[in-house]
Design an enzyme around this catalytic site. Structure first.
Site, PDB file in Angstrom:
ATOM      1  N   ASN A 242      28.872  67.342  20.992  1.00 12.60           N
ATOM      2  CA  ASN A 242      29.124  65.972  20.552  1.00 12.60           C
ATOM      3  C   ASN A 242      30.580  65.924  20.100  1.00 12.60           C
ATOM      4  OD1 ASN A 242      29.181  63.456  19.421  1.00 12.60           O
ATOM      5  ND2 ASN A 242      27.690  63.894  17.795  1.00 12.60           N
TER       6      ASN A 242
ATOM      7  N   LYS B 281      32.321  63.434  19.393  1.00 15.61           N
ATOM      8  CA  LYS B 281      32.566  62.328  18.454  1.00 15.61           C
ATOM      9  C   LYS B 281      33.865  61.608  18.831  1.00 15.61           C
ATOM     10  CE  LYS B 281      29.864  64.830  15.106  1.00 15.61           C
ATOM     11  NZ  LYS B 281      29.504  65.069  13.733  1.00 15.61           N
TER      12      LYS B 281
ATOM     13  N   HIS C 253      22.391  58.925  16.363  1.00 12.85           N
ATOM     14  CA  HIS C 253      23.074  59.952  15.580  1.00 12.85           C
ATOM     15  C   HIS C 253      23.187  59.467  14.129  1.00 12.85           C
ATOM     16  CE1 HIS C 253      26.239  62.542  14.018  1.00 12.85           C
ATOM     17  NE2 HIS C 253      25.863  63.397  14.938  1.00 12.85           N
TER      18      HIS C 253
ATOM     19  N   GLU D 218      25.530  59.435  12.151  1.00 15.57           N
ATOM     20  CA  GLU D 218      26.728  58.623  11.873  1.00 15.57           C
ATOM     21  C   GLU D 218      26.503  57.176  12.315  1.00 15.57           C
ATOM     22  OE1 GLU D 218      29.391  61.373  13.763  1.00 15.57           O
ATOM     23  OE2 GLU D 218      28.943  62.779  12.145  1.00 15.57           O
TER      24      GLU D 218
ATOM     25  N   GLU E 268      18.682  66.844  13.281  1.00 16.10           N
ATOM     26  CA  GLU E 268      19.954  67.135  12.628  1.00 16.10           C
ATOM     27  C   GLU E 268      19.896  66.704  11.160  1.00 16.10           C
ATOM     28  OE1 GLU E 268      23.414  67.210  15.594  1.00 16.10           O
ATOM     29  OE2 GLU E 268      22.973  65.108  15.266  1.00 16.10           O
TER      30      GLU E 268
ATOM     31  N   GLY F  46      28.667  68.650   9.875  1.00 17.10           N
ATOM     32  CA  GLY F  46      30.090  68.665   9.536  1.00 17.10           C
ATOM     33  C   GLY F  46      30.387  69.228   8.159  1.00 17.10           C
TER      34      GLY F  46
ATOM     35  N   SER G 200      26.307  71.990  11.865  1.00 16.07           N
ATOM     36  CA  SER G 200      27.132  73.175  11.617  1.00 16.07           C
ATOM     37  C   SER G 200      26.697  74.403  12.429  1.00 16.07           C
ATOM     38  CB  SER G 200      27.180  73.503  10.120  1.00 16.07           C
ATOM     39  OG  SER G 200      27.746  72.415   9.407  1.00 16.07           O
TER      40      SER G 200
HETATM   41  P1  PGA Z   1      28.513  69.575  13.426  1.00 22.54           P
HETATM   42  O1  PGA Z   1      27.970  68.171  13.992  1.00 22.54           O
HETATM   43  O2  PGA Z   1      28.111  70.643  14.408  1.00 22.54           O
HETATM   44  O3  PGA Z   1      30.008  69.404  13.314  1.00 22.54           O
HETATM   45  O4  PGA Z   1      27.872  69.782  12.092  1.00 22.54           O
HETATM   46  C1  PGA Z   1      26.732  68.072  14.619  1.00 22.54           C
HETATM   47  C2  PGA Z   1      26.503  66.664  15.090  1.00 22.54           C
HETATM   48  O5  PGA Z   1      26.968  65.729  14.423  1.00 22.54           O
HETATM   49  O6  PGA Z   1      25.873  66.434  16.126  1.00 22.54           O
END
Ligand code: PGA
Length: 288
Positions: A51, A53, A135, A137, A205, A211, A251
């Site tokens: 991803n 982003k 997601h 976000e 997730e 993140g 992560s």
């Molecule tokens: P990350 O993000 O691996 O940076 O924690 C995962 C995601 O948002 O899909």
């Protein structure tokens, strides 16, 4: 026999209704990895998504695509990368067909006066074939509701895209012991709109792990994945429970992917930060 059938019908009725009753389902089966678990796991193709982003430019994307193309990537893994919409065509032209290209969002109708949105039809026209929906976000920053996400899932599937539907609890929800309740609610909304699960992948997730560098331990992730599998058995079907892929995200790195990948109900990863680095190759190859 009759009672079992009636129960199934009632369960289905609940799923179609707006009031989902699946909160607090207890995990009754053993979480250990027995032979049966292993067999089921093997029948689900390992699936790893990146991803990206809102990151990258033409130069950095070209470099990353070179790394992914060189791999080598485990031929037994299904791979996709979630790309900012303006780069979908570009990335599709740079990657081999063995690596799927995904959009990171889409709207719930084919076309029309929806300024700023993209549709599954547009995504397909770029050559991409997957979409990431729901997601955290999108849920948290853009206030997307369970219902809207479910409608997007429904339309994207109808349009012929493969869908990665994301779910997961916040830190506050986990700390107040609401993890199962939250993921069941999110699953319930999606389940009301999905008839055929073949082209769906679920990404669990936990928001607190995204993140933050705080990965769920393999045991924490496995516990929720096993719960989801049981939820699917009890509310959809045994078959869907045995075949639907559930990715873990939050992560994930080259260093922790192998241990997570060993867990019986973890079928791959959705990777944010590390998917922008060569390390993504290592994560794709976590099962090798
Ligand atoms: P990350 O993000 O691996 O940076 O924690 C995962 C995601 O948002 O899909």
């Amino acid at each position: 026999m009759l009672a079992a059938t009636a129960e199934r019908v009632i369960t289905r009725l609940f799923i179609r209704s707006n009031s989902c009753k699946y909160f607090g389902l207890q995990i009754s089966r053993s979480l250990g990895s027995c032979d049966k678990d292993k067999k089921k796991k093997m029948s689900r193709k390992f699936c790893v998504g990146g991803n990206w982003k809102m990151n990258g430019d033409q130069k950095s994307i070209a470099e990353l695509c070179k790394v992914l193309t060189a791999g080598p990537l485990d031929p037994n893994a299904e791979v996709y990368v979630g790309v900012p919409a303006p780069y979908l065509i570009y990335v599709r032209s740079l990657l081999p067909s063995s690596i799927n290209v995904a959009a990171q969002n889409c709207y719930k109708v084919e076309k029309g006066a929806f300024t700023g949105e993209i549709s599954p039809a547009i995504i397909k026209d770029t050559g991409a074939s997957w979409v990431i929906l729901g997601h955290s976000e999108r849920r948290q920053i853009f206030k997307e509701s369970d219902e809207l996400i479910a409608e997007k899932v429904e339309h994207a599937l109808a349009a012929g895209l493969k869908v990665v539907a994301c779910i997961g609890e916040t830190l506050e929800e986990r700390e107040s012991d609401k993890t199962q309740e939250v993921v069941a609610r999110q699953m319930c909304a999606i389940a009301q709109k999905v008839k055929d699960w073949t082209n769906v992948v679920i990404a669990y997730e936990p928001v607190w792990a995204i993140g933050t560098g705080k990965t769920a331990t393999p045991e924490q992730a496995q516990e929720v994945h096993a719960y989801l599998r049981q939820w699917l058995t009890e509310n959809i079907s045994k078959e869907v429970s045995a075949t639907l892929r559930i990715q873990y995200g939050g992560s994930v790195t080259g260093a922790n992917a192998k241990d997570l990948a060993k867990k019986p109900d973890i079928d791959g990863f959705l990777v944010g930060g590390a998917s922008l680095k060569p390390e993504f190759v290592q994560i794709v190859n976590a099962r090798q």
